[in-house]
Design a protein around this motif. Structure first.
Motif, mmCIF file in Angstrom:
data_model
loop_
_atom_site.group_PDB
_atom_site.id
_atom_site.type_symbol
_atom_site.label_atom_id
_atom_site.label_comp_id
_atom_site.label_asym_id
_atom_site.label_seq_id
_atom_site.Cartn_x
_atom_site.Cartn_y
_atom_site.Cartn_z
ATOM 1 N N LEU A 199 1.040 -1.246 -0.026
ATOM 2 C CA LEU A 199 0.027 -0.043 -0.027
ATOM 3 C C LEU A 199 0.816 1.202 0.057
ATOM 4 C CD1 LEU A 199 -2.789 1.176 0.212
ATOM 5 C CD2 LEU A 199 -2.667 1.257 2.624
ATOM 6 N N LEU A 200 2.147 1.202 0.748
ATOM 7 C CA LEU A 200 2.964 2.607 1.061
ATOM 8 C C LEU A 200 3.432 2.678 -0.266
ATOM 9 C CD1 LEU A 200 4.160 2.080 4.703
ATOM 10 C CD2 LEU A 200 2.321 3.908 3.594
ATOM 11 N N VAL A 201 4.362 1.555 -0.720
ATOM 12 C CA VAL A 201 5.213 1.897 -1.767
ATOM 13 C C VAL A 201 4.515 1.768 -3.203
ATOM 14 C CG1 VAL A 201 7.211 0.338 -2.898
ATOM 15 C CG2 VAL A 201 6.996 0.499 -0.523
ATOM 16 N N ARG A 202 3.660 0.742 -3.546
ATOM 17 C CA ARG A 202 2.955 0.785 -4.608
ATOM 18 C C ARG A 202 1.820 1.646 -4.784
ATOM 19 N NH1 ARG A 202 3.035 -5.091 -6.993
ATOM 20 N NH2 ARG A 202 2.435 -3.949 -9.006
ATOM 21 N N GLY A 203 1.242 1.717 -3.885
ATOM 22 C CA GLY A 203 -0.173 2.483 -3.820
ATOM 23 C C GLY A 203 0.172 4.073 -3.504
ATOM 24 N N PHE A 204 0.808 4.480 -2.377
ATOM 25 C CA PHE A 204 1.076 6.037 -2.273
ATOM 26 C C PHE A 204 2.551 6.422 -2.821
ATOM 27 C CE2 PHE A 204 -2.242 4.774 0.829
ATOM 28 C CZ PHE A 204 -3.092 5.725 0.808
ATOM 29 N N ASN A 205 3.225 5.422 -3.318
ATOM 30 C CA ASN A 205 4.564 5.951 -3.886
ATOM 31 C C ASN A 205 5.559 6.378 -3.064
ATOM 32 O OD1 ASN A 205 6.596 5.843 -5.968
ATOM 33 N ND2 ASN A 205 6.010 7.990 -6.698
ATOM 34 N N ALA A 206 5.327 5.938 -1.715
ATOM 35 C CA ALA A 206 6.229 6.455 -0.517
ATOM 36 C C ALA A 206 7.611 6.342 -0.387
ATOM 37 C CB ALA A 206 5.444 5.827 0.864
ATOM 38 N N PHE A 207 7.917 5.230 -1.215
ATOM 39 C CA PHE A 207 9.580 4.894 -1.042
ATOM 40 C C PHE A 207 10.154 5.949 -2.126
ATOM 41 C CE2 PHE A 207 13.171 2.133 -1.444
ATOM 42 C CZ PHE A 207 13.277 1.883 -0.007
ATOM 43 N N SER A 208 9.300 6.084 -3.187
ATOM 44 C CA SER A 208 10.159 7.061 -4.342
ATOM 45 C C SER A 208 10.136 8.614 -3.923
ATOM 46 C CB SER A 208 9.489 7.049 -5.640
ATOM 47 O OG SER A 208 9.714 5.761 -6.114
ATOM 48 N N GLU A 209 8.600 8.774 -3.460
ATOM 49 C CA GLU A 209 8.553 10.161 -2.805
ATOM 50 C C GLU A 209 9.339 10.562 -1.771
ATOM 51 O OE1 GLU A 209 6.956 12.575 -4.473
ATOM 52 O OE2 GLU A 209 5.881 11.635 -5.920
ATOM 53 N N GLY A 210 9.575 9.694 -0.560
ATOM 54 C CA GLY A 210 10.123 9.833 0.412
ATOM 55 C C GLY A 210 11.775 9.961 0.248
#
Length: 294
Positions: free
Chosen positions: A157-168
């Motif tokens: 959910l975080l990495v693929r849904g919200f792009n949290a890894f790239s955006e972070g």
């Protein structure tokens, strides 16, 4: 969907049925640059510009990354062993006649060194940038960000849904000053949907933290073979404020390669070529060109 345009020097190779994008810039002795996660060949753009007048810069996007194909899980294993195989097939296809300088960052270190320890005669020198090529050092705790991204369900959910890894990453991996908005957008552009973020998540899941992990064997094999590269000139550029590849990893590199030229930047983060570009890119360029660096 926002898809970044190919560079003027973009090329494509078919690797085991998938299209791999790479930049082929300049002419001269070859330099291969391998990126990590969540990243793509864009990371090396300034270094390419610095070196292409004297060297042939060959800079791929790993399968699933950047402008390369982004296959489904059923069509591609997304494991370290396959990553090393991909790079081996790609380099073989280039039919290079001279040894290469290998420049690696993040996952590029494990992938590139996995190739290098089996092709020592094809390596001229190495540049190591905030990366590893061995298991997690015993004293190094697993960062909470990675634990969160690896949590079943929530991680997807975080990495693929919200792009949290790239955006972070574009916020936390530079520590001297904020990344310019246009540069940050370029880093994240290839990873603009659930499907296109597959490799970002699979890289995180492929970190081998114990012997039961499927990629542990590949990591161990590379680590055991690193001694074969001890005769090669090596430069290390290191950002001290990297929350993953921190001083625990640097200490391991120093033990294995005590002859390496180390450039340590206390105020810089994981994206060391962004944070320290004004100092580090000229140093790397001099090293690649065989100039003495003190």
């Amino acid at each position: 969907m926002i898809v970044p345009a190919p560079f003027a020097d973009s090329q494509f190779a078919t690797i085991s049925g998938h299209r791999m994008h790479y930049r082929d810039a300049g002419a001269g002795r070859p330099v291969i640059m391998l990126h990590g996660n969540p990243n793509w060949s864009y990371y090396f753009r300034n270094l390419i510009d610095s070196l292409k007048a004297t060297h042939r810069c060959l800079v791929p996007d790993h399968i699933g990354c950047g402008l390369s194909d982004k296959p489904a899980d059923r069509d591609y294993p997304y494991r370290l062993e396959r990553r090393i195989s991909d790079i081996t097939e790609w380099i073989d296809g280039l039919q290079l006649t001279e040894p290469v300088t290998l420049i690696v960052h993040d996952w590029g270190g494990m992938i590139g060194c996995g190739w290098a320890v089996e092709h020592v005669e094809q390596v001229e020198r190495l540049v190591i940038l905030n990366t590893g090529a061995f298991p997690l050092p015993k004293q190094k705790p697993v960062p909470w960000q990675l634990r969160l991204a690896r949590t079943p369900g929530l991680g997807s959910l975080l990495v693929r849904g919200f792009n949290a890894f790239s955006e972070g990453a574009v916020r936390s991996c530079v520590t001297r000053c904020p990344m310019p908005a246009d540069v940050a957008r370029s880093y994240c552009a290839p990873y603009d949907s659930w499907s296109n973020r597959r490799a970002v998540h699979r890289f995180v899941q492929d970190i081998p933290l114990n012997e039961q992990h499927p990629s542990w064997v590949a990591v161990s094999k590379t680590a055991q073979g690193l001694h074969r590269l001890q005769s090669k000139p090596m430069m290390i550029g290191w950002g001290a404020r990297d929350f993953v590849f921190d001083d625990h990893f640097l200490a391991e590199w120093r033990v294995r390669f005590p002859q390496a030229h180390v450039r340590y930047f206390p105020d810089c983060g994981h994206y060391i070529l962004e944070d320290a570009q004004e100092e580090l890119i000229p140093l790397i360029s001099d090293f690649v060109r065989g100039k003495e660096i003190s």
